[in-house]
Structure formats: C-alpha cells, structure tokens
Motif scaffolding. Structure first.
Motif, PDB file in Angstrom:
ATOM      1  N   ARG A   1      89.250  66.766  69.792  1.00 58.73           N
ATOM      2  CA  ARG A   1      88.323  67.292  68.783  1.00 58.73           C
ATOM      3  C   ARG A   1      88.742  66.929  67.361  1.00 58.73           C
ATOM      4  N   ARG A   2      89.888  66.288  67.245  1.00 64.14           N
ATOM      5  CA  ARG A   2      90.363  65.814  65.940  1.00 64.14           C
ATOM      6  C   ARG A   2      90.428  64.296  65.909  1.00 64.14           C
ATOM      7  N   GLY A   3      89.932  63.649  66.963  1.00 65.71           N
ATOM      8  CA  GLY A   3      89.884  62.195  66.986  1.00 65.71           C
ATOM      9  C   GLY A   3      91.188  61.515  67.311  1.00 65.71           C
ATOM     10  N   VAL A   4      92.128  62.266  67.900  1.00 70.93           N
ATOM     11  CA  VAL A   4      93.412  61.672  68.287  1.00 70.93           C
ATOM     12  C   VAL A   4      93.635  61.919  69.779  1.00 70.93           C
ATOM     13  N   VAL A   5      94.865  61.882  70.224  1.00 71.47           N
ATOM     14  CA  VAL A   5      95.191  62.071  71.639  1.00 71.47           C
ATOM     15  C   VAL A   5      96.357  63.049  71.759  1.00 71.47           C
ATOM     16  N   PRO A   6      96.645  63.545  72.960  1.00 69.84           N
ATOM     17  CA  PRO A   6      97.754  64.493  73.115  1.00 69.84           C
ATOM     18  C   PRO A   6      99.076  63.931  72.624  1.00 69.84           C
ATOM     19  N   GLU A   7      99.942  64.832  72.152  1.00 71.94           N
ATOM     20  CA  GLU A   7     101.294  64.476  71.730  1.00 71.94           C
ATOM     21  C   GLU A   7     102.252  65.515  72.277  1.00 71.94           C
ATOM     22  N   GLY A   8     103.509  65.446  71.845  1.00 75.95           N
ATOM     23  CA  GLY A   8     104.498  66.403  72.322  1.00 75.95           C
ATOM     24  C   GLY A   8     104.813  66.266  73.801  1.00 75.95           C
ATOM     25  N   ALA A   9     104.519  65.106  74.383  1.00 79.26           N
ATOM     26  CA  ALA A   9     104.712  64.879  75.828  1.00 79.26           C
ATOM     27  C   ALA A   9     103.895  65.848  76.668  1.00 79.26           C
ATOM     28  N   SER A  10     102.810  66.391  76.094  1.00 78.48           N
ATOM     29  CA  SER A  10     102.007  67.368  76.827  1.00 78.48           C
ATOM     30  C   SER A  10     101.289  66.750  78.019  1.00 78.48           C
ATOM     31  N   SER A  11     101.004  65.444  77.978  1.00 77.36           N
ATOM     32  CA  SER A  11     100.375  64.810  79.137  1.00 77.36           C
ATOM     33  C   SER A  11     101.335  64.753  80.327  1.00 77.36           C
ATOM     34  N   TRP A  12     102.613  64.941  80.089  1.00 80.53           N
ATOM     35  CA  TRP A  12     103.618  65.010  81.161  1.00 80.53           C
ATOM     36  C   TRP A  12     103.873  66.450  81.578  1.00 80.53           C
ATOM     37  N   PHE A  13     104.107  67.328  80.595  1.00 78.79           N
ATOM     38  CA  PHE A  13     104.464  68.718  80.923  1.00 78.79           C
ATOM     39  C   PHE A  13     103.290  69.518  81.477  1.00 78.79           C
ATOM     40  N   LEU A  14     102.121  69.389  80.858  1.00 76.47           N
ATOM     41  CA  LEU A  14     101.026  70.293  81.202  1.00 76.47           C
ATOM     42  C   LEU A  14     100.571  70.164  82.658  1.00 76.47           C
ATOM     43  N   PRO A  15     100.367  68.957  83.209  1.00 76.59           N
ATOM     44  CA  PRO A  15      99.972  68.896  84.626  1.00 76.59           C
ATOM     45  C   PRO A  15     101.009  69.498  85.565  1.00 76.59           C
ATOM     46  N   ARG A  16     102.275  69.451  85.183  1.00 74.37           N
ATOM     47  CA  ARG A  16     103.329  70.010  86.015  1.00 74.37           C
ATOM     48  C   ARG A  16     103.334  71.532  85.956  1.00 74.37           C
ATOM     49  N   LEU A  17     102.794  72.094  84.897  1.00 73.10           N
ATOM     50  CA  LEU A  17     102.717  73.546  84.768  1.00 73.10           C
ATOM     51  C   LEU A  17     101.468  74.120  85.419  1.00 73.10           C
ATOM     52  N   VAL A  18     100.329  73.460  85.211  1.00 77.27           N
ATOM     53  CA  VAL A  18      99.054  74.069  85.607  1.00 77.27           C
ATOM     54  C   VAL A  18      98.261  73.220  86.592  1.00 77.27           C
ATOM     55  N   GLY A  19      98.777  72.051  86.970  1.00 74.74           N
ATOM     56  CA  GLY A  19      98.040  71.174  87.871  1.00 74.74           C
ATOM     57  C   GLY A  19      97.171  70.188  87.104  1.00 74.74           C
ATOM     58  N   ILE A  20      96.871  69.073  87.749  1.00 76.10           N
ATOM     59  CA  ILE A  20      96.148  68.005  87.062  1.00 76.10           C
ATOM     60  C   ILE A  20      94.716  68.418  86.717  1.00 76.10           C
ATOM     61  N   GLY A  21      94.083  69.243  87.573  1.00 78.65           N
ATOM     62  CA  GLY A  21      92.707  69.639  87.303  1.00 78.65           C
ATOM     63  C   GLY A  21      92.580  70.467  86.047  1.00 78.65           C
ATOM     64  N   ARG A  22      93.415  71.489  85.929  1.00 81.50           N
ATOM     65  CA  ARG A  22      93.346  72.349  84.746  1.00 81.50           C
ATOM     66  C   ARG A  22      93.815  71.592  83.501  1.00 81.50           C
ATOM     67  N   ALA A  23      94.860  70.788  83.638  1.00 80.75           N
ATOM     68  CA  ALA A  23      95.337  70.014  82.498  1.00 80.75           C
ATOM     69  C   ALA A  23      94.256  69.061  81.999  1.00 80.75           C
ATOM     70  N   THR A  24      93.536  68.441  82.925  1.00 79.63           N
ATOM     71  CA  THR A  24      92.453  67.543  82.538  1.00 79.63           C
ATOM     72  C   THR A  24      91.364  68.298  81.779  1.00 79.63           C
ATOM     73  N   ASP A  25      91.005  69.454  82.260  1.00 79.71           N
ATOM     74  CA  ASP A  25      90.016  70.298  81.584  1.00 79.71           C
ATOM     75  C   ASP A  25      90.459  70.602  80.154  1.00 79.71           C
ATOM     76  N   TRP A  26      91.656  71.115  80.007  1.00 79.45           N
ATOM     77  CA  TRP A  26      92.121  71.530  78.690  1.00 79.45           C
ATOM     78  C   TRP A  26      92.286  70.352  77.738  1.00 79.45           C
ATOM     79  N   ILE A  27      92.841  69.239  78.227  1.00 78.30           N
ATOM     80  CA  ILE A  27      93.133  68.112  77.331  1.00 78.30           C
ATOM     81  C   ILE A  27      91.875  67.326  76.971  1.00 78.30           C
ATOM     82  N   LEU A  28      91.032  67.048  77.941  1.00 77.35           N
ATOM     83  CA  LEU A  28      89.848  66.247  77.630  1.00 77.35           C
ATOM     84  C   LEU A  28      88.832  67.022  76.800  1.00 77.35           C
ATOM     85  N   SER A  29      88.623  68.287  77.114  1.00 80.81           N
ATOM     86  CA  SER A  29      87.639  69.075  76.359  1.00 80.81           C
ATOM     87  C   SER A  29      88.171  69.513  75.002  1.00 80.81           C
ATOM     88  N   GLY A  30      89.485  69.717  74.910  1.00 85.98           N
ATOM     89  CA  GLY A  30      90.069  70.226  73.685  1.00 85.98           C
ATOM     90  C   GLY A  30      89.668  71.654  73.369  1.00 85.98           C
TER      91      GLY A  30
END
Length: 278
Positions: free
Chosen positions: A144-173
């Motif tokens: 929603r700010r025209g950039v992409v995830p940072e902080g290694a969140s594309s690695w940590f977040l799927p491991r915490l909540v699963g790829i489905g939920r991580a995809t929802d949160w990251i793609l939708s913002g």
C-alpha cells in the motif's frame, strides 16, 4: 555506548529493555533509530549479565513503521543508511535487525504495547516471543506504500502463521487486530494494554531464574537450523550431537542436582561460543 538516538537501553535483574523512544511520532522509524536498535541488541547479546531482552515502544505505539514525511522519505533514508551499502548490495536496516535477532544467544521478547505497522511488525516477527496489547493493530502495509516487504518478513512470517495467512497479510497490506494475530499464531499472548510490560518482564525473568543460558542459546540454534532441513532425521542428528555434548556439562549436573534437592538451579554463565560449537 549510551549515545543512542530515539532509543533507550536499561538493564535490571538480568533483563535488558530496549525501548523505541520517539512517542511524538508513534515511534516512527528513522535510520539512526534502527541502527541504534541494532547496536543495543548487540550490546545485550554480548553482556554476560543479560539473560533475556525485551523490546518495546514508548507511548501508545510499538512502532508505526517508517517515519514518512514526504514522497522522498524512503529515497533519503536509503542514502542516509551508509552502513547498509555493502560490496554485495544494499541491506536495509530492519533486515539487519531481524538477522541479528535470529543469531542472538539470548531470547528476545517483543512487548508490543500498541500498534506495530510496517517495520514495527517485521522486526517483531523476528523476535522469539510476542506479547501484545489487546488494543494493538498490525499491518505489513508495504504494497500500500508502493514497496515490498522488508525486515526478512517474507521468511519469518510464513513460518509463524503459514503461507496462506502470510500471503493474505503481505499481498493485501491490510491492517488487522490483535485477536486475528493471536488466532493465526503470530502472537504468543494478548493481554490488557496496562499489563504488557508486566507480562513481558515476568516471562523474561524465567530465563534469569530457571534456565541454563547455554542450553537456551543452543536450543535457539537448533530451532533456527531445523528450518533448513528437508527431513526430521537431520534435525534429530543435530539434537543428538548437541545433547551428547551436554550430558556431562556443569549445566546438566546442576540441573539434575537442583531438581533432586528441590532448590532453584544456579547455572554457570553462558559459554561465550555455544553457537560456534554447535
């Protein structure tokens, strides 16, 4: 060591508290703040008197992410972040913080006193434990700010909540509440706002009181390395090798003897290089 900008560092009773301290901008992140968080974490990990680390925010927010003040905010920050420009390419500061947390020998607890948005959410994702206010809201708002995830969140977040939920949160913002974050497994505990630091400190104190610092460090290594294995047998082999090296240690002898004598254990200080031995 104390010349931090918008960050405070305190140690008491074996627990280091790193506070994002710019409440007037809801702990919006600037380069110097992030660099100083990294320095404070490194300081805590190297201090033999520190057994656990709490990261929290001053005021009503944990952090609302980058301190945006105009269209050139992110470009200017990239230029200012001189430490991030390496011979192999740029490494943004939240990612460097997340990597440092991942490599730390001490457990890191996020005391999420309020909203954790953008970089506030990504560095929290890298921490070992997340205790949050029931009023906190979260968002990986980068698309929603025209950039992409940072902080290694594309690695940590799927491991915490699963790829489905991580995809929802990251793609939708989209921004979501603490109840959803807890249900998804992102949060360890959700408590009333005025109980966040009390709960975080109580959690941290068990590492001072009850656990072997070297065993905690080695257990963190085992958890970290397990993600790279494609078969549980390799993780079991790592555990077996590490376990065999600990059964005749001073820690193991004290852990067993204190149990038999029904008294609190007094473990030796942290082995300065347990990760290297592992």
């Amino acid at each position: 060591m104390d010349d931090y900008e918008d960050v405070t560092y305190e140690v008491s009773g074996g627990v280091a508290v790193v506070t994002l301290d710019a409440p007037e901008r809801r702990n919006g992140m600037r380069v110097r703040m992030l660099v100083d968080v990294l320095r404070a974490l490194d300081r805590a990990d190297r201090d033999p008197d520190v057994r656990a680390v709490i990261v929290t925010g001053a005021g009503e927010a944990f952090s609302v992410g980058a301190a945006l003040d105009g269209p050139e905010t992110l470009t200017r920050a990239l230029v200012e972040d001189v430490d991030g420009h390496t011979p192999t390419g740029y490494r943004e500061p939240a990612g460097r913080i997340s990597e440092r947390i991942f490599e730390m020998q001490k457990p890191v607890i996020a005391a999420i006193n309020g909203h954790a948005i953008g970089g506030g959410a990504t560095i929290a994702a890298a921490m070992d434990i997340r205790i949050a206010s029931e009023e906190a809201r979260f968002g990986f708002v980068f698309t929603r700010r025209g950039v992409v995830p940072e902080g290694a969140s594309s690695w940590f977040l799927p491991r915490l909540v699963g790829i489905g939920r991580a995809t929802d949160w990251i793609l939708s913002g989209r921004v979501f509440d603490a109840a959803e974050a807890y249900e998804a497994g992102f949060l360890t505990r959700v408590v009333p706002a005025d109980r966040v630091m009390t709960e975080a400190r109580s959690y941290a104190e068990q590492f001072v009181r009850d656990t072997s610092p070297t065993s905690v460090a080695l257990s963190k290594c085992l958890l970290a390395s397990a993600w790279s294995h494609s078969h549980p047998g390799r993780a079991a082999a790592d555990e077996s090798r590490t376990y065999a090296g600990r059964v005749d240690s001073a820690d193991a002898r004290e852990g067993i003897q204190s149990f038999l004598e029904r008294r609190p254990a007094v473990f030796p200080p942290l082995d300065p290089t347990p990760a290297e031995r592992f």
